[in-house]
Design a protein around this motif. Structure first.
Motif, PDB file in Angstrom:
ATOM      1  N   GLY A   1       0.787  -1.227   0.000  1.00 26.54           N
ATOM      2  CA  GLY A   1       0.000   0.000   0.000  1.00 26.54           C
ATOM      3  C   GLY A   1       0.816   1.273   0.000  1.00 26.54           C
ATOM      4  O   GLY A   1       0.263   2.370   0.126  1.00 26.54           O
TER       5      GLY A   1
ATOM      6  N   GLN B   1      -3.365   2.939  -8.388  1.00 24.61           N
ATOM      7  CA  GLN B   1      -3.558   2.911  -6.940  1.00 24.61           C
ATOM      8  C   GLN B   1      -3.680   4.324  -6.364  1.00 24.61           C
ATOM      9  O   GLN B   1      -4.374   4.526  -5.369  1.00 24.61           O
ATOM     10  CB  GLN B   1      -2.414   2.160  -6.264  1.00 24.61           C
ATOM     11  CG  GLN B   1      -2.684   1.864  -4.797  1.00 24.61           C
ATOM     12  CD  GLN B   1      -1.650   0.943  -4.177  1.00 24.61           C
ATOM     13  OE1 GLN B   1      -0.783   1.385  -3.433  1.00 24.61           O
ATOM     14  NE2 GLN B   1      -1.733  -0.338  -4.469  1.00 24.61           N
TER      15      GLN B   1
ATOM     16  N   ARG C   1      -7.540 -10.217  -5.144  1.00 28.15           N
ATOM     17  CA  ARG C   1      -8.557  -9.391  -5.815  1.00 28.15           C
ATOM     18  C   ARG C   1      -9.817 -10.194  -6.104  1.00 28.15           C
ATOM     19  O   ARG C   1     -10.934  -9.675  -5.993  1.00 28.15           O
ATOM     20  CB  ARG C   1      -8.002  -8.794  -7.109  1.00 28.15           C
ATOM     21  CG  ARG C   1      -9.004  -7.944  -7.874  1.00 28.15           C
ATOM     22  CD  ARG C   1      -8.359  -7.037  -8.868  1.00 28.15           C
ATOM     23  NE  ARG C   1      -7.617  -5.996  -8.196  1.00 28.15           N
ATOM     24  CZ  ARG C   1      -8.163  -4.889  -7.685  1.00 28.15           C
ATOM     25  NH1 ARG C   1      -9.478  -4.693  -7.763  1.00 28.15           N
ATOM     26  NH2 ARG C   1      -7.430  -4.000  -7.093  1.00 28.15           N
TER      27      ARG C   1
ATOM     28  N   ALA D   1      -3.533 -10.769   1.462  1.00 26.93           N
ATOM     29  CA  ALA D   1      -2.980  -9.414   1.320  1.00 26.93           C
ATOM     30  C   ALA D   1      -3.255  -8.618   2.593  1.00 26.93           C
ATOM     31  O   ALA D   1      -4.159  -7.769   2.626  1.00 26.93           O
ATOM     32  CB  ALA D   1      -3.594  -8.723   0.104  1.00 26.93           C
TER      33      ALA D   1
ATOM     34  N   TRP E   1      -3.668  -4.676   2.565  1.00 29.52           N
ATOM     35  CA  TRP E   1      -4.699  -4.041   1.733  1.00 29.52           C
ATOM     36  C   TRP E   1      -5.816  -3.547   2.649  1.00 29.52           C
ATOM     37  O   TRP E   1      -6.485  -4.327   3.319  1.00 29.52           O
ATOM     38  CB  TRP E   1      -5.222  -5.053   0.721  1.00 29.52           C
ATOM     39  CG  TRP E   1      -6.011  -4.447  -0.398  1.00 29.52           C
ATOM     40  CD1 TRP E   1      -6.283  -3.132  -0.604  1.00 29.52           C
ATOM     41  CD2 TRP E   1      -6.630  -5.151  -1.473  1.00 29.52           C
ATOM     42  NE1 TRP E   1      -7.034  -2.961  -1.739  1.00 29.52           N
ATOM     43  CE2 TRP E   1      -7.260  -4.192  -2.293  1.00 29.52           C
ATOM     44  CE3 TRP E   1      -6.705  -6.497  -1.820  1.00 29.52           C
ATOM     45  CZ2 TRP E   1      -7.968  -4.545  -3.437  1.00 29.52           C
ATOM     46  CZ3 TRP E   1      -7.411  -6.857  -2.956  1.00 29.52           C
ATOM     47  CH2 TRP E   1      -8.034  -5.885  -3.774  1.00 29.52           C
TER      48      TRP E   1
ATOM     49  N   GLU F   1      -8.738  -1.689   1.958  1.00 33.82           N
ATOM     50  CA  GLU F   1     -10.146  -1.687   1.527  1.00 33.82           C
ATOM     51  C   GLU F   1     -10.922  -2.914   1.995  1.00 33.82           C
ATOM     52  O   GLU F   1     -12.011  -2.778   2.571  1.00 33.82           O
ATOM     53  CB  GLU F   1     -10.231  -1.543   0.008  1.00 33.82           C
ATOM     54  CG  GLU F   1      -9.946  -0.152  -0.507  1.00 33.82           C
ATOM     55  CD  GLU F   1     -10.102  -0.092  -2.024  1.00 33.82           C
ATOM     56  OE1 GLU F   1     -11.231   0.157  -2.494  1.00 33.82           O
ATOM     57  OE2 GLU F   1      -9.104  -0.313  -2.731  1.00 33.82           O
TER      58      GLU F   1
END
Length: 313
Positions: A136, A168, A259, A288, A291, A293
């Motif tokens: 990130g 990103q 993802r 991940a 990450w 989100e």
């Protein structure tokens, strides 16, 4: 192969393990539900215990001591260079292996242990940038690439990474410019289609994204990235059922892609299937951890569930 062998042994595959169980080749075998990761299961893992591992720096120091004592002849210039190159190559391979296992902090630590010349080499800078971006840190990734000259003839790997950094950081138009150039190449690099569709969907260019995905699936019907992109497109258009179907198909092909699990989690959440959404997001976070989100969405779903439980009580 590994998930199928584990199923034959009655053991579950892991969510962070590539591949799928070839159920069509099995008869009468019950496939256990996947676990998060075998890395979190206690017990022997086949690695040497810490006390049996030989540190290259310690081995070199011991050899230098033997040379000083006169027990061993000093290395020639060519032997010194060969040894230095071997240690550097092994260290870089360790960093690459850590990155492939999504252990990005360990990968960066391995890169830091390289000598100054190897650290400044383009492959090392590219790998550092990839790890920082996965954690990130898009600004750090951009700084890591500062020493590599950019231009219209930059290598595809560098161009893709710069586009991913733009994506990103929310610079969708800049990302699209670079990705479109790569997509027009006679032999586009692997993964550029999925990145292009991701940028197109993020910018609301659905009509442009659709033929790119269609071409990718016509070329390879089991392209997990293309299926994931189509799931994102369906979700953006409000078709959560289509997003779930494509997301599940992508997950069966690429269980180690965070993802895919994030798209599935979002689709299940929109469809009101909170338990399935939470499981998908937990798998995403396991793959991940940096990450933010998916972690934020999972926290929100859990808070909503707690609130509903309190209201019912």
């Amino acid at each position: 192969i590994a998930p199928t062998v584990l199923a034959l042994l009655g053991l579950p595959a892991a969510a962070d393990m590539p591949g799928r169980v070839l159920v069509e080749a099995l008869d009468g075998v019950v496939v256990p539900e996947r676990i998060g990761s075998w890395e979190s299961v206690p017990g022997e893992c086949g690695m040497h215990p810490p006390g049996m591992r030989v540190d290259p720096a310690d081995a070199r120091a011991a050899l230098d001591q033997l040379v000083k004592l006169g027990y061993v002849a000093p290395l020639s210039h060519d032997e010194e260079r060969a040894q230095r190159d071997t240690v550097s190559c092994n260290q870089f391979n360790l960093a690459q292996s850590c990155a492939d296992a999504r252990q990005h902090r360990q990968a960066i630590a391995a890169l830091d242990a390289l000598d100054e010349g190897a650290r400044a080499a383009p492959p090392a800078m590219l790998l550092r940038a990839q790890c920082l971006l996965a954690m990130g840190d898009s600004r750090g990734a951009r700084e890591a690439l500062a020493g590599i000259a950019a231009g219209s003839d930059m290598p595809p790997a560098l161009a893709m990474l710069r586009a991913l950094i733009d994506l990103q950081e929310g610079r969708t138009d800049a990302a699209l410019d670079g990705l479109r150039r790569l997509h027009r190449l006679q032999r586009p690099p692997r993964g550029v289609r999925s990145m292009l569709t991701q940028a197109l969907v993020a910018s609301g260019r659905f009509d442009e994204a659709e033929p790119v995905i269609r071409d990718a699936l016509a070329e390879e019907p089991e392209d997990a990235r293309a299926l994931c992109a189509r799931a994102e497109l369906a979700l953006a258009r409000g078709d959560e059922a289509g997003a779930i179907a494509d997301g599940l198909a992508a997950a069966s092909l690429a269980m180690d892609d965070p993802r895919v699990h994030f798209v599935l989690g979002r689709a299940f959440a929109v469809a009101g299937s909170s338990p399935e959404a939470e499981r998908a997001l937990e798998a995403c976070i396991a793959l991940a951890p940096s990450w933010l989100e998916p972690r934020a969405l999972l926290d929100r779903l859990r808070a909503d569930r707690t609130q509903r439980a309190g209201g019912e009580a």
